[in-house]
Design an enzyme around this catalytic site. Structure first.
Site, PDB file in Angstrom:
ATOM      1  N   HIS A  72      -8.991 -22.075  -9.838  1.00 57.28           N
ATOM      2  CA  HIS A  72      -9.103 -21.829 -11.276  1.00 57.28           C
ATOM      3  C   HIS A  72      -7.744 -22.017 -11.942  1.00 57.28           C
ATOM      4  O   HIS A  72      -6.785 -21.343 -11.604  1.00 57.28           O
ATOM      5  CB  HIS A  72      -9.614 -20.410 -11.533  1.00 57.28           C
ATOM      6  N   TYR A 200     -12.802 -12.393 -19.250  1.00 58.46           N
ATOM      7  CA  TYR A 200     -12.503 -10.975 -19.445  1.00 58.46           C
ATOM      8  C   TYR A 200     -12.844 -10.667 -20.897  1.00 58.46           C
ATOM      9  O   TYR A 200     -12.222 -11.238 -21.807  1.00 58.46           O
ATOM     10  CB  TYR A 200     -11.019 -10.699 -19.215  1.00 58.46           C
ATOM     11  N   PRO A 292      -8.876  -2.614 -10.889  1.00 57.19           N
ATOM     12  CA  PRO A 292      -9.108  -4.017 -10.511  1.00 57.19           C
ATOM     13  C   PRO A 292      -8.901  -5.050 -11.619  1.00 57.19           C
ATOM     14  O   PRO A 292      -8.969  -6.248 -11.347  1.00 57.19           O
ATOM     15  CB  PRO A 292     -10.579  -4.017 -10.066  1.00 57.19           C
ATOM     16  N   LYS A 296      -5.461  -7.537  -8.342  1.00 60.81           N
ATOM     17  CA  LYS A 296      -4.248  -7.470  -7.507  1.00 60.81           C
ATOM     18  C   LYS A 296      -4.432  -6.794  -6.143  1.00 60.81           C
ATOM     19  O   LYS A 296      -3.573  -6.939  -5.260  1.00 60.81           O
ATOM     20  CB  LYS A 296      -3.134  -6.705  -8.258  1.00 60.81           C
ATOM     21  N   TYR A 384      -0.457 -12.919 -13.411  1.00 57.00           N
ATOM     22  CA  TYR A 384      -1.804 -13.111 -12.859  1.00 57.00           C
ATOM     23  C   TYR A 384      -1.774 -14.027 -11.634  1.00 57.00           C
ATOM     24  O   TYR A 384      -2.440 -13.758 -10.638  1.00 57.00           O
ATOM     25  CB  TYR A 384      -2.745 -13.681 -13.933  1.00 57.00           C
TER      26      TYR A 384
HETATM   27  P1  FAD Z   1      -9.280  -2.164   3.460  1.00 57.02           P
HETATM   28  O1  FAD Z   1      -9.875  -3.459   3.120  1.00 57.02           O
HETATM   29  O2  FAD Z   1      -9.886  -0.931   2.880  1.00 57.02           O
HETATM   30  O3  FAD Z   1      -9.302  -2.055   5.056  1.00 57.02           O
HETATM   31  C1  FAD Z   1      -9.045  -0.850   5.743  1.00 57.02           C
HETATM   32  C2  FAD Z   1      -9.845  -0.842   7.035  1.00 57.02           C
HETATM   33  O4  FAD Z   1      -9.471   0.280   7.815  1.00 57.02           O
HETATM   34  C3  FAD Z   1     -11.331  -0.728   6.811  1.00 57.02           C
HETATM   35  O5  FAD Z   1     -12.008  -1.781   7.467  1.00 57.02           O
HETATM   36  C4  FAD Z   1     -11.699   0.625   7.365  1.00 57.02           C
HETATM   37  O6  FAD Z   1     -12.999   0.651   7.938  1.00 57.02           O
HETATM   38  C5  FAD Z   1     -10.619   0.818   8.420  1.00 57.02           C
HETATM   39  N1  FAD Z   1     -10.323   2.219   8.762  1.00 57.02           N
HETATM   40  C6  FAD Z   1     -10.176   3.272   7.919  1.00 57.02           C
HETATM   41  N2  FAD Z   1      -9.896   4.395   8.611  1.00 57.02           N
HETATM   42  C7  FAD Z   1      -9.847   4.035   9.915  1.00 57.02           C
HETATM   43  C8  FAD Z   1      -9.605   4.758  11.127  1.00 57.02           C
HETATM   44  N3  FAD Z   1      -9.323   6.072  11.110  1.00 57.02           N
HETATM   45  N4  FAD Z   1      -9.637   4.096  12.295  1.00 57.02           N
HETATM   46  C9  FAD Z   1      -9.913   2.740  12.337  1.00 57.02           C
HETATM   47  N5  FAD Z   1     -10.153   2.024  11.213  1.00 57.02           N
HETATM   48  C10 FAD Z   1     -10.109   2.657  10.030  1.00 57.02           C
HETATM   49  N6  FAD Z   1      -9.564  -5.469  -5.581  1.00 57.02           N
HETATM   50  C11 FAD Z   1      -9.521  -6.420  -6.487  1.00 57.02           C
HETATM   51  O7  FAD Z   1      -8.452  -7.005  -6.681  1.00 57.02           O
HETATM   52  N7  FAD Z   1     -10.652  -6.786  -7.191  1.00 57.02           N
HETATM   53  C12 FAD Z   1     -11.859  -6.182  -6.970  1.00 57.02           C
HETATM   54  O8  FAD Z   1     -12.853  -6.515  -7.579  1.00 57.02           O
HETATM   55  C13 FAD Z   1     -11.933  -5.170  -6.035  1.00 57.02           C
HETATM   56  N8  FAD Z   1     -13.101  -4.545  -5.808  1.00 57.02           N
HETATM   57  C14 FAD Z   1     -13.135  -3.521  -4.921  1.00 57.02           C
HETATM   58  C15 FAD Z   1     -14.319  -2.835  -4.721  1.00 57.02           C
HETATM   59  C16 FAD Z   1     -14.357  -1.747  -3.847  1.00 57.02           C
HETATM   60  C17 FAD Z   1     -15.658  -0.992  -3.641  1.00 57.02           C
HETATM   61  C18 FAD Z   1     -13.174  -1.352  -3.169  1.00 57.02           C
HETATM   62  C19 FAD Z   1     -13.184  -0.169  -2.227  1.00 57.02           C
HETATM   63  C20 FAD Z   1     -11.997  -2.067  -3.359  1.00 57.02           C
HETATM   64  C21 FAD Z   1     -11.954  -3.143  -4.237  1.00 57.02           C
HETATM   65  N9  FAD Z   1     -10.774  -3.860  -4.449  1.00 57.02           N
HETATM   66  C22 FAD Z   1     -10.736  -4.831  -5.344  1.00 57.02           C
HETATM   67  C23 FAD Z   1      -9.554  -3.594  -3.735  1.00 57.02           C
HETATM   68  C24 FAD Z   1      -9.368  -4.510  -2.532  1.00 57.02           C
HETATM   69  O9  FAD Z   1     -10.592  -4.794  -1.950  1.00 57.02           O
HETATM   70  C25 FAD Z   1      -8.434  -3.778  -1.584  1.00 57.02           C
HETATM   71  O10 FAD Z   1      -7.181  -3.692  -2.225  1.00 57.02           O
HETATM   72  C26 FAD Z   1      -8.282  -4.419  -0.209  1.00 57.02           C
HETATM   73  O11 FAD Z   1      -9.455  -4.258   0.537  1.00 57.02           O
HETATM   74  C27 FAD Z   1      -7.112  -3.786   0.546  1.00 57.02           C
HETATM   75  O12 FAD Z   1      -7.097  -4.226   1.865  1.00 57.02           O
HETATM   76  P2  FAD Z   1      -6.635  -3.263   3.029  1.00 57.02           P
HETATM   77  O13 FAD Z   1      -6.680  -4.107   4.263  1.00 57.02           O
HETATM   78  O14 FAD Z   1      -5.399  -2.565   2.650  1.00 57.02           O
HETATM   79  O15 FAD Z   1      -7.738  -2.109   3.095  1.00 57.02           O
HETATM   80  C1  DHB Z   2     -12.939 -10.273  -9.506  1.00 58.10           C
HETATM   81  C2  DHB Z   2     -12.494  -8.982  -9.406  1.00 58.10           C
HETATM   82  C3  DHB Z   2     -11.497  -8.547 -10.245  1.00 58.10           C
HETATM   83  O1  DHB Z   2     -11.057  -7.305 -10.152  1.00 58.10           O
HETATM   84  C4  DHB Z   2     -10.944  -9.387 -11.197  1.00 58.10           C
HETATM   85  O2  DHB Z   2      -9.977  -8.912 -12.020  1.00 58.10           O
HETATM   86  C5  DHB Z   2     -11.376 -10.670 -11.278  1.00 58.10           C
HETATM   87  C6  DHB Z   2     -12.387 -11.121 -10.427  1.00 58.10           C
HETATM   88  C7  DHB Z   2     -14.008 -10.730  -8.585  1.00 58.10           C
HETATM   89  O3  DHB Z   2     -14.530  -9.884  -7.832  1.00 58.10           O
HETATM   90  O4  DHB Z   2     -14.357 -11.915  -8.620  1.00 58.10           O
END
Ligand code: FAD
Ligand code: DHB
Length: 391
Positions: A72, A200, A292, A296, A384
């Site tokens: 994009h 947005y 979100p 980021k 962004y």
């Molecule tokens: P995570 O992806 O949360 O991974 C952590 C992992 O650790 C998980 O698989 C979990 O099962 C595992 N874990 C936890 N505790 C334990 C334990 N004790 N032992 C073993 N394993 C464990 N960001 C955006 O930018 N846009 C979005 O639209 C967006 N939507 C989101 C929607 C939801 C519902 C959520 C929860 C988050 C969203 N985010 C979004 C944020 C983004 O997905 C996260 O910032 C990203 O997943 C971070 O990655 P991570 O690897 O740090 O954590």
């Molecule tokens: C999406 C999620 C976001 O938080 C955003 O700012 C833009 C796009 C997505 O899930 O596609």
């Protein structure tokens, strides 16, 4: 069980760290509480910054992303019934973002780790740590058939917001937090794109976002009450709100299709400092959460493990600890800039309950300025598409 780096969590942070360490010749074991199919199908973020795309390509993880990801060159910002384009390529000297679901990134990373003989122990929950102030820390874990421990040189808690890493060092953490008086209701729907780019929208009924996963699959979000129950939102009500907030005047923008997934996520900003104690390091959501709106979350997780992998590799290769000691400080500079941007986008685009007409007028003036002034558009675009990892 013995390895060099014990990693908790097979989300983007843990998997990428394991892969980057492998490229440096460093062994790791990843412990993941959930099953492989659960983490590969968890729908979350979707926008990859230019720096994230570049890193995934450089690390040999970008093959499918280059084929299936949607590049994009800009976004649209809608308010007062008009859509305005922010042109990233033009404003950032050629940079763009790529829309490619987080669960696809996770699938690619798991495949790469397993193909290289990497160890990921699924359905294995880390329960406790010992010796994080020594050079031989241990992670205790449990799984279906019993308990065990990983002995390692370093522990990386990449275990998300509800993990065990952060509580283990809670006594010395400073917590910075802001909660917002709204959440996002998100759906995944079979609906062809009404636009090639994300929209947005700041509407008098609340914020809405149009995004996509594939040319046939839309990802749509609506500002809602953070405590609302998804049961209060039958599909017809969701589509009616989306039409109201996103449609373009007389011209219906969205085509309705079956809703494959829906849920409500509260919004908060959260950071802990520092992100390390002894040989325990926090990365990704374990240390920080952003609302979100700035897209980021996953990108910050990627930035943290880029810094951590380099610091560990430097220590293993040369015995020097400077980068390890500076880990938290290096990451936090970029994290706070992303926090600022996410807070700013959230504040500019959402309707705050109880906002006065004066405050709404100021918000609209800001939107007008950001979309009308090349200098202001450039600042949005630069943030962004993503700031450099060490900035
Ligand atoms: P995570 O992806 O949360 O991974 C952590 C992992 O650790 C998980 O698989 C979990 O099962 C595992 N874990 C936890 N505790 C334990 C334990 N004790 N032992 C073993 N394993 C464990 N960001 C955006 O930018 N846009 C979005 O639209 C967006 N939507 C989101 C929607 C939801 C519902 C959520 C929860 C988050 C969203 N985010 C979004 C944020 C983004 O997905 C996260 O910032 C990203 O997943 C971070 O990655 P991570 O690897 O740090 O954590
Ligand atoms: C999406 C999620 C976001 O938080 C955003 O700012 C833009 C796009 C997505 O899930 O596609």
């Amino acid at each position: 069980m013995r390895t060099q780096v014990g990693i908790i969590g097979a989300g983007p942070a843990g998997l990428l760290l394991s892969h980057l360490l492998h490229l440096e010749g460093i062994e790791s074991v990843v412990l993941e509480d959930r099953s492989r199919s659960y983490v590969e199908n968890r729908i979350r973020a979707g926008v990859l910054e230019q720096v994230t795309v570049d890193l995934l390509n450089d690390a040999g993880l970008g093959g499918r992303m280059r084929r299936e990801g949607l590049v994009h060159d800009g976004i649209e910002i809608a308010f007062s019934g008009v859509r305005h384009r922010i042109d990233f390529r033009e404003l950032t000297g050629g940079k763009a973002v790529t829309v490619y679901g987080q669960h696809e990134v996770v699938k690619d990373m798991i495949a790469a780790r397993l193909a290289a003989g990497g160890q990921i122990l699924f359905e294995t929950r880390a329960t406790a740590f010992a010796g994080i102030d020594t050079t031989r820390p241990r992670i205790a874990f449990e799984h279906e058939s019993g308990t065990g421990a990983v002995e390692c040189d370093f522990v990386a808690a990449c275990d998300g917001f509800h993990g065990v890493g952060r509580p283990a060092m809670a006594h010395r953490l400073q917590v910075f937090e802001r909660r917002y008086p709204f959440g996002w209701l998100g759906i995944l729907a079979e609906s062809p794109p009404p636009s090639d780019e994300l929209i947005y929208a700041s509407h008098e009924s609340g914020f809405a976002l149009y995004s996509m996963r594939t040319p046939e699959m839309a990802r749509l979000y609506l500002q809602c009450d953070p405590d609302d129950d998804i049961a209060n939102w039958p599909d017809a009500r969701i589509w009616a709100e989306l039409h109201m907030r996103l449609d373009d005047g007389e011209r219906a923008l969205l085509q309705e299709g079956s809703v494959l997934q829906k849920g409500i996520t509260p919004m908060r900003s959260f950071v802990v400092e520092p992100m390390q104690e002894g040989r325990l390091f926090l990365a990704g959501d374990a240390a920080h959460i952003v609302p979100p709106t700035g897209a980021k979350g996953m990108n910050l997780a990627v930035g943290d493990v880029f810094v951590l992998a380099r610091a560990i590799a430097d220590h293993v290769r040369t015995g020097r600890s400077e980068r390890l000691h500076a880990y938290s400080q290096t990451c936090l500079r970029r994290i706070w800039k992303a926090q600022r941007f996410s807070w700013w986008m959230t504040s500019m685009l959402h309707l705050f309950p109880g906002a006065t007409p004066f405050e709404r007028r100021v918000q609209l003036a800001e939107l007008d300025y950001v979309t009308g002034s090349p200098a202001a558009s450039k600042a949005l675009a630069e943030n962004y598409v993503g700031l450099p990892f060490e900035s």
